[in-house]
Write an enzyme that holds these catalytic residues in place. Structure first.
Site, PDB file in Angstrom:
ATOM      1  N   GLY B 296       0.833  -1.207   0.000  1.00 61.36           N
ATOM      2  CA  GLY B 296       0.000   0.000   0.000  1.00 61.36           C
ATOM      3  C   GLY B 296       0.864   1.251   0.000  1.00 61.36           C
ATOM      4  N   SER B 297       0.364   2.287   0.644  1.00 64.98           N
ATOM      5  CA  SER B 297       1.018   3.605   0.539  1.00 64.98           C
ATOM      6  C   SER B 297       2.377   3.688   1.210  1.00 64.98           C
ATOM      7  CB  SER B 297       0.099   4.669   1.123  1.00 64.98           C
ATOM      8  OG  SER B 297      -1.050   4.768   0.314  1.00 64.98           O
ATOM      9  N   THR B 298       2.747   2.700   2.043  1.00 62.24           N
ATOM     10  CA  THR B 298       4.100   2.740   2.617  1.00 62.24           C
ATOM     11  C   THR B 298       5.140   2.709   1.497  1.00 62.24           C
ATOM     12  OG1 THR B 298       3.903   0.370   2.933  1.00 62.24           O
ATOM     13  CG2 THR B 298       3.699   1.713   4.890  1.00 62.24           C
TER      14      THR B 298
END
Lengths: 96, 592
Positions: B296-298
């Site tokens: 995801g956004s990590t």
């Protein structure tokens, strides 16, 4: 004067034999005693080794017990029972 | 005379006949004796010698003690202890039924299997391996013929569930089956030895032979980089969150960025390796290393790193975020909140997918793919643990437009939790990628060093400047208004990134609507990182955002770990720091 003829008693042959027999019997007894001591010492060594093994095993068990008692989960549980909490940064005093 | 002469031959004959008979009988007897002597002394000599030796010799078979596994402070995590196993020699048992009945009662076992064993033709059978002390004493009291006791070594895990998936476990025969027990089995298990002692008619052994006993080669002790306290902190925090959000599972990794040493790998659900058979294989697996997931956004951390490193972007480079909806071909990218133009640092702070897509378009797929691979994604980290997953990164030539877009915000790419933690470590370590490791040393039984493992530098991934700028940008994610506010730790600057990824639904061949992975990856203190912490919560219910679900776990782990590591708070009061992004971070720190 008649000269008396020295009559030599015939030397008994029994004494050396007796001495030899006593020597051999004594040697036999000493040998037997040594042998018995030898075997007995063997038993003693074995018993001490067994005791050592048991003590090492006990030592290991106690180490395991100590490790179990020092487990962080147990310590946290005990601490919580006593109302202790984890300190946060505000509790920290930094010494200059 | 005549009569005498006549009689004499008859008498002589008779005497001769008797002599012959007696001689024959004696010869036969001697023959039998000699034959028997030949049979015993020549033909069956070796067998009989062995049988005789068996009467007065006792063989000892010593299984080596398996090495202990310690944490970095020499706290025992896995130890071997001596336990008794109960065995039997069926041929020596006169009444199998009676023996079975007594054994079954003493051991609380069913009679059927025991009777089957005792009635078999085998010379040796196990009745109960690793019996409990009370069971052993109960059977000893019975004094049963043909029933014996064998001392065996058994693996015991005194901390129970602590780091169980990392340490692994051993089977009944003492062989490592999973985790480090399996990986380091050749070192942990030593070499077995055998020796003989004499015994008397009463069966007592005595050690009179002046023969040196063979050297017992016990297994090496293994000293991990894991710290039991940090491991417990991570497991506790993770466990509470998984329970709160009714998640399927969770993983947390704590590492030292400078060295690549792993301080903790926590898994929930946990399992007790002392009774490993009661748990399902997926619970026992080291999922932080074996399982891959979409970050995801990590993953925007690495997009931002690539953008800065390319020289095409600066933290202030602005991108139009299309008010939350951006259409590329047939695909539409959405943001949670609608934004207009955002700078690179704000794209990271607010985690804009549209902004990330536009950054990806600017730097190009080829460059981005190279940087992803440089961070170690798509290849195994080489950690000393079995079953490591390399994750999945397609060559950029195979990226579709959709892939190129989705990878910018962490979809269409997969990695293990450890890979992600290692890559974040590189960011925290001024851009140098370190090889992760779990074992720092091996010692022999006396504690002498056998082998030590040093930190291994793999390569420089980004420049120091890029790494430091990136760290400042990541501080803003944990500042007021950022998605990772709940990760802020009182008194410390925190750098990190939230991530929320939809899970792939294998049946629907797409993303599942209600299944998410909440992630938070970060490091603290942000400007002199002591620890990198990664938290992955699988399928949380109620909430699914990384900033809501995973960030608080990060905060709890970070706060308690920093106290434990005696790292003093860097921010004494909020007023001490002023201006710029630092101020924002400080505010967040004190409000978080």
């Amino acid at each position: 004067m008649t000269r008396r003829k020295a009559v030599r008693k015939p030397r008994s042959t029994l004494t050396p034999w007796l001495l030899l027999i006593v020597f051999f019997v004594a040697e036999l007894l000493v040998f037997s005693w040594c042998r018995v001591q030898y075997v007995q010492t063997g038993y003693d060594i074995d018993q001490v080794k067994q005791e050592r093994r048991q003590l090492i095993a006990l030592h290991h068990e106690l180490q395991v017990e100590e490790a179990r008692l020092r487990s962080p989960e147990r310590i946290r549980r005990l601490a919580q029972k006593r109302g202790l909490v984890m300190p946060d940064s505000s509790h920290v005093v930094v010494l200059p | 005379m005549k009569d005498y002469r006549k009689k004499k031959p008859d008498a002589t004959k008779w005497i001769r006949f008797r002599i012959v008979v007696v001689a024959t009988i004696l010869t036969l007897c001697f023959g039998v004796i000699i034959g028997r002597a030949v049979q015993l002394q020549v033909l069956e000599q070796s067998e009989l010698s062995e049988r005789a030796a068996g009467e007065y010799k006792k063989a000892f078979h010593n299984m080596p003690r398996r090495g202990t596994i310690y944490d970095q402070n020499y706290a025992e995590l896995a130890v071997s202890i001596d336990v008794s196993s109960i065995c039997a020699y069926p041929k020596r048992i006169s009444s199998p039924k009676q023996t079975t009945s007594l054994l079954a009662r003493a051991l609380n076992l069913k009679q059927g299997p025991i009777l089957k064993k005792l009635s078999s033709d085998k010379g040796f059978v196990w009745i109960k391996r690793h019996a409990k002390p009370n069971q052993v004493s109960a059977v000893r009291k019975l004094k049963l013929d043909g029933v014996d006791f064998v001392t065996e070594s058994r693996r015991f895990y005194p901390m129970k569930t602590l780091a169980a998936q990392v340490i692994g476990f051993c089977g009944t025969d003492g062989k490592g089956l999973e985790g480090l027990e399996y990986y380091y089995d050749p070192f942990l298990s030593g070499q077995e030895s055998r020796w003989t002692v004499f015994k008397d008619a009463l069966g007592r052994s005595f050690d009179v032979e002046a023969v040196a006993l063979p050297e017992i080669k016990d297994g090496c002790n293994v000293i991990l980089t894991i710290d039991k306290n940090i491991q417990h902190i991570a497991e506790q925090a993770l466990s509470e969150t998984v329970e709160t959000f009714s998640a399927e599972s969770g993983v947390a990794v704590v590492m030292v960025p400078e060295t690549g040493a792993v301080l903790a790998i926590a898994h929930v659900p946990r399992f007790n390796p002392n009774t490993f058979g009661q748990y399902e294989p997926w619970v026992r697996r080291n999922r932080a290393i074996t399982d891959s997931f979409e970050p995801g956004s990590t993953f925007k951390i690495f997009l931002a790193a690539a953008a800065l490193e390319s020289g095409l972007c600066t933290p202030d480079s602005r991108f139009e975020c299309e008010e939350g909806r951006y259409k590329i071909g047939n695909n539409v990218v959405h943001d949670v909140h609608a934004y207009g133009a955002l700078s690179l640092r704000d794209i990271l702070k607010y985690s804009s997918n549209i902004g990330a897509t536009k950054i990806g378009e600017k730097i190009g797929s080829a460059y981005f793919c190279d940087k992803i691979r440089a961070f170690g994604f798509g290849t195994r980290t080489g950690v000393d643990c079995p079953g490591e997953s390399p994750g999945s990164v397609l060559p950029h030539e195979h990226w579709s437009d959709m892939d190129a877009m989705a990878i910018c915000f962490g979809q269409g790419i997969s990695m293990s939790a450890l890979q992600l933690a290692v890559a974040v470590c590189a960011t925290a370590n001024d851009g140098v990628l370190m090889k992760p490791y779990l074992v720092q040393a091996m010692t022999d039984r006396q504690g002498r060093l056998v082998k030590s493992f040093r930190p291994t530098r793999l390569r420089r991934v980004i420049s120091i400047e890029t790494a430091r700028i990136l760290a400042r940008m990541l501080e803003r994610v944990v500042a007021k208004g950022g998605t990772g506010l709940k990760a802020a730790v009182r008194g410390y600057r925190v750098a990190g990134k939230t991530g929320t990824a939809q899970k792939v639904d294998p049946e629907a061949r797409g993303y599942a609507r209600n299944k998410h992975t909440a992630v938070f990856a970060g490091f603290v203190p942000a400007r002199d990182p002591a620890v990198v912490i990664l938290v992955v919560i699988d399928e949380p219910k109620k909430h699914h955002y990384g900033g809501v679900v995973a960030a608080p776990v990060f905060r709890q782990i970070a706060q308690e770990s920093l106290q434990y590591l005696k790292i003093p708070p860097e921010l004494a009061t909020p007023q001490e720091e002023t201006g710029g992004s630092v101020r924002a971070s400080v505010e967040a720190t004190w409000t978080g």
